[in-house]
Design a protein around this motif. Sequence first.
Motif, PDB file in Angstrom:
ATOM      1  N   ASP A  81       4.615   5.418  24.467  1.00 27.77           N
ATOM      2  CA  ASP A  81       5.737   6.345  24.593  1.00 27.77           C
ATOM      3  C   ASP A  81       5.289   7.796  24.748  1.00 27.77           C
ATOM      4  N   THR A  82       4.002   8.074  24.592  1.00 24.26           N
ATOM      5  CA  THR A  82       3.528   9.456  24.697  1.00 24.26           C
ATOM      6  C   THR A  82       3.756  10.036  26.086  1.00 24.26           C
ATOM      7  N   ALA A  83       3.489   9.240  27.123  1.00 24.86           N
ATOM      8  CA  ALA A  83       3.680   9.731  28.492  1.00 24.86           C
ATOM      9  C   ALA A  83       5.140  10.109  28.739  1.00 24.86           C
ATOM     10  N   GLN A  84       6.067   9.299  28.217  1.00 22.87           N
ATOM     11  CA  GLN A  84       7.492   9.594  28.392  1.00 22.87           C
ATOM     12  C   GLN A  84       7.884  10.870  27.659  1.00 22.87           C
ATOM     13  N   VAL A  85       7.398  11.026  26.440  1.00 19.88           N
ATOM     14  CA  VAL A  85       7.745  12.208  25.650  1.00 19.88           C
ATOM     15  C   VAL A  85       7.179  13.474  26.285  1.00 19.88           C
ATOM     16  N   THR A 262      13.722  12.593  24.269  1.00 13.32           N
ATOM     17  CA  THR A 262      12.825  13.000  23.187  1.00 13.32           C
ATOM     18  C   THR A 262      11.725  13.900  23.731  1.00 13.32           C
ATOM     19  N   THR A 263      11.618  15.093  23.173  1.00 10.19           N
ATOM     20  CA  THR A 263      10.539  16.017  23.508  1.00 10.19           C
ATOM     21  C   THR A 263       9.528  16.016  22.367  1.00 10.19           C
ATOM     22  N   LEU A 264       8.450  16.765  22.538  1.00 16.96           N
ATOM     23  CA  LEU A 264       7.412  16.786  21.512  1.00 16.96           C
ATOM     24  C   LEU A 264       7.939  17.320  20.182  1.00 16.96           C
ATOM     25  N   VAL A 265       8.755  18.367  20.253  1.00 25.44           N
ATOM     26  CA  VAL A 265       9.304  18.925  19.016  1.00 25.44           C
ATOM     27  C   VAL A 265      10.225  17.919  18.337  1.00 25.44           C
ATOM     28  N   TYR A 266      11.047  17.240  19.115  1.00 23.40           N
ATOM     29  CA  TYR A 266      11.939  16.260  18.512  1.00 23.40           C
ATOM     30  C   TYR A 266      11.152  15.078  17.965  1.00 23.40           C
ATOM     31  N   GLN A 267      10.037  14.738  18.591  1.00 26.26           N
ATOM     32  CA  GLN A 267       9.199  13.666  18.061  1.00 26.26           C
ATOM     33  C   GLN A 267       8.584  14.062  16.725  1.00 26.26           C
ATOM     34  N   VAL A 268       8.231  15.331  16.572  1.00 25.18           N
ATOM     35  CA  VAL A 268       7.738  15.801  15.271  1.00 25.18           C
ATOM     36  C   VAL A 268       8.773  15.518  14.189  1.00 25.18           C
ATOM     37  N   TYR A 269      10.023  15.798  14.501  1.00 33.65           N
ATOM     38  CA  TYR A 269      11.106  15.571  13.529  1.00 33.65           C
ATOM     39  C   TYR A 269      11.277  14.085  13.225  1.00 33.65           C
ATOM     40  N   THR A 270      11.356  13.258  14.261  1.00 34.86           N
ATOM     41  CA  THR A 270      11.607  11.831  14.040  1.00 34.86           C
ATOM     42  C   THR A 270      10.457  11.149  13.296  1.00 34.86           C
ATOM     43  N   GLU A 271       9.218  11.505  13.663  1.00 28.93           N
ATOM     44  CA  GLU A 271       8.083  10.882  12.991  1.00 28.93           C
ATOM     45  C   GLU A 271       7.984  11.328  11.529  1.00 28.93           C
ATOM     46  N   THR A 272       8.307  12.582  11.263  1.00 29.17           N
ATOM     47  CA  THR A 272       8.148  13.115   9.908  1.00 29.17           C
ATOM     48  C   THR A 272       9.303  12.717   8.997  1.00 29.17           C
ATOM     49  N   PHE A 273      10.547  12.861   9.472  1.00 24.23           N
ATOM     50  CA  PHE A 273      11.706  12.706   8.591  1.00 24.23           C
ATOM     51  C   PHE A 273      12.489  11.418   8.814  1.00 24.23           C
ATOM     52  N   ASN A 275      10.742   8.378  10.451  1.00 22.19           N
ATOM     53  CA  ASN A 275       9.746   7.327  10.239  1.00 22.19           C
ATOM     54  C   ASN A 275       8.858   7.593   9.027  1.00 22.19           C
ATOM     55  N   TYR A 276       9.022   8.751   8.394  1.00 24.13           N
ATOM     56  CA  TYR A 276       8.266   9.128   7.188  1.00 24.13           C
ATOM     57  C   TYR A 276       6.755   9.110   7.433  1.00 24.13           C
ATOM     58  N   ARG A 277       6.343   9.546   8.612  1.00 21.25           N
ATOM     59  CA  ARG A 277       4.917   9.628   8.950  1.00 21.25           C
ATOM     60  C   ARG A 277       4.572  11.101   9.181  1.00 21.25           C
ATOM     61  N   ALA A 278       4.431  11.829   8.093  1.00 26.10           N
ATOM     62  CA  ALA A 278       4.198  13.267   8.191  1.00 26.10           C
ATOM     63  C   ALA A 278       2.860  13.578   8.836  1.00 26.10           C
ATOM     64  N   GLY A 279       1.852  12.731   8.611  1.00 27.27           N
ATOM     65  CA  GLY A 279       0.545  12.966   9.219  1.00 27.27           C
ATOM     66  C   GLY A 279       0.607  12.870  10.727  1.00 27.27           C
ATOM     67  N   TYR A 280       1.288  11.854  11.241  1.00 22.40           N
ATOM     68  CA  TYR A 280       1.405  11.726  12.691  1.00 22.40           C
ATOM     69  C   TYR A 280       2.290  12.834  13.271  1.00 22.40           C
ATOM     70  N   GLY A 281       3.334  13.209  12.542  1.00 22.77           N
ATOM     71  CA  GLY A 281       4.153  14.338  12.979  1.00 22.77           C
ATOM     72  C   GLY A 281       3.354  15.618  13.072  1.00 22.77           C
ATOM     73  N   ALA A 282       2.452  15.832  12.107  1.00 24.04           N
ATOM     74  CA  ALA A 282       1.575  17.004  12.148  1.00 24.04           C
ATOM     75  C   ALA A 282       0.638  16.944  13.346  1.00 24.04           C
ATOM     76  N   THR A 283       0.216  15.740  13.722  1.00 22.20           N
ATOM     77  CA  THR A 283      -0.645  15.589  14.898  1.00 22.20           C
ATOM     78  C   THR A 283       0.083  16.006  16.164  1.00 22.20           C
TER      79      THR A 283
END
Length: 310
Positions: A81-85, A262-273, A275-283
């Motif tokens: 999904d990275t290419a799409q985002v 979904t953009t990169l900023v929105y992915q930060v939100y979804t992964e962190t809050f 999917n509860y993956r704060a480390g991947y959101g930080a990446t």
Amino acid sequence: MPTLLLEPEVDELRNRAKRSRRNEWLLAAALLAPNLALLAIFTYRPLLDNFRLSFFSWNISSPNSTFIGLDNYIEFFTRPDTAQVVSNTVIFTVFAVIGSMFFGLLLAMLLDQKLLGRNFVRSMVFAPFVISGAAIGVAFQFVFDPNFGLIQDLLGRLGLDSPQFYQDPNWALFMVTFTFVWKNLGYSFVIYLAALQGLNRDLAEAAAMDGAGSWTRFWRVTLPQLRPTTFFLSITVTLNSVQVFDIIHTMTRGGPLGDGTTTLVYQVYTETFTNYRAGYGATVATVLFLILLAITVIQVRYMDRENKQK
């Protein structure tokens, strides 16, 4: 005849100059220290902490985190999904920046003329910029809704079907991009209007006396004088558009079909809050920061080269 200074007097003048420079440095330090402290606490420290967190696996609801090295970065660059985002982010940003600056300049040139009620129209153009993005998103849901929206009503009167803005990812991306441009158009408009009012009118008048047409005067006289303003807007509007969250969250929540908007900023939100993956959101946030840093450096170097060539 010039007055000759004695050695003690020369030393006294030098000491006064040194004290004056020292006092200026102390004053500058006193004025800058609070701002530098705020930047260090609220900007640079979170930035470094985010970079550190990108090397960990951390459920945001847990007090413990696990060091995993580059695993988050490897996952980011290998996930399907990275290419799409990234594609959504690039398309949204390019059209948002070009649309905001192009239509902002057109409106600024129009409302720079002596027209009846232009001050009221200027206020109306700028007003959406100060309104909450979430409120704008809710309002435009009534514009794009395929069942009872304004566009559906207008197309229905013409016997046409409304596009499926909430089902088709391409139309959904167009919808949020259009909404963002409409909201932020006033910012580019105001900056360009201020720049137009500060132009050297004598150059345009001299070009008109030499027989230059309207397009030639704009292209050869007006636009070169607006280059610093265009450069400034290209950076600020790019940074603003890449960080958009409220409009996307209100209108599509990153969909349709999973990652349609979904953009990169929105992915930060979804992964962190979500999917509860704060480390991947930080990446993802770190990758976005590096991209923006590279774009800004390229823009600054290009502008410096242009200035040196003048």
